[in-house]
Design an enzyme around this catalytic site. Structure first.
Site, PDB file in Angstrom:
ATOM      1  CD  GLU A  25      -1.945   4.208   3.265  1.00 23.01           C
ATOM      2  OE1 GLU A  25      -3.102   4.376   3.682  1.00 23.01           O
ATOM      3  OE2 GLU A  25      -1.659   3.443   2.321  1.00 23.01           O
TER       4      GLU A  25
ATOM      5  CG  HIS B 148      -1.951  -1.016   1.239  1.00 22.32           C
ATOM      6  ND1 HIS B 148      -3.032  -0.955   2.097  1.00 22.32           N
ATOM      7  CD2 HIS B 148      -2.112  -2.148   0.513  1.00 22.32           C
ATOM      8  CE1 HIS B 148      -3.810  -1.997   1.887  1.00 22.32           C
ATOM      9  NE2 HIS B 148      -3.260  -2.743   0.931  1.00 22.32           N
TER      10      HIS B 148
ATOM     11  CB  CYS C  84      -6.470  -0.546   5.285  1.00 16.27           C
ATOM     12  SG  CYS C  84      -4.750  -1.110   5.243  1.00 16.27           S
TER      13      CYS C  84
ATOM     14  CB  CYS D 130      -2.005   1.637   6.218  1.00 23.66           C
ATOM     15  SG  CYS D 130      -1.609   0.818   4.656  1.00 23.66           S
TER      16      CYS D 130
END
Length: 149
Positions: A55, A53, A83, A86
């Site tokens: 992040e 992801h 999410c 993260c």
């Protein structure tokens, strides 16, 4: 230090992710001194890695750059509510401020779902400012998924 929004750069990263066929999420990590440490967009498909992801990639790059597993004083700009995975990484990295754009009622882990930072076992809670460029962030996501249906 004067406030400067890094959301335009995060949105650029999200657009680049969409061009690669990735869900359009972008992130920018800024150090305590205001210098950009890392910027990234989603790369889960490209890297065949469910943890890639935006992040996570930005946190990994910033930690490698600084030679530290923690990023005290850092500020993270991301186009979509992080999410739970993260959010946990943000906490573990000790990021001071989290700025995000669009809410994610389905998969979010900050204001929705797991609400990681509200959990009593969360060791570090960043200050959170949401809704920055939310409409543009939301529009990028909606257009991306509309084109794939």
């Amino acid at each position: 230090m004067d406030f400067a929004s890094h959301m335009p750069t995060a949105l650029d990263e999200a657009r680049a992710a969409a061009r690669r066929g990735e869900v359009p999420v972008g992130a920018v990590l800024v150090g305590a001194d205001g210098a950009v440490l890392a910027r990234a967009g989603n790369r889960t498909r490209e890297m065949r890695d469910p943890t890639a992801h935006a992040e996570i990639l930005a946190i990994r790059a910033a930690c490698a750059h600084l030679g530290s597993e923690r990023l005290p004083g850092a500020r993270l700009w991301v186009t979509l509510e992080p999410c739970p995975m993260c959010a946990a990484a943000i906490s573990a990295a000790r990021i001071e401020m989290l700025y995000y754009g669009a809410e994610d009622p389905r998969m979010g882990g900050v204001r929705h779902g797991a609400r990681v930072f509200d959990h009593p076992q969360c060791h570090h809670r960043p200050e959170i400012i949401d809704g920055i460029s939310a409409e543009e962030s939301r529009r990028l996501l909606q257009e991306f998924f509309r084109e794939r249906r």
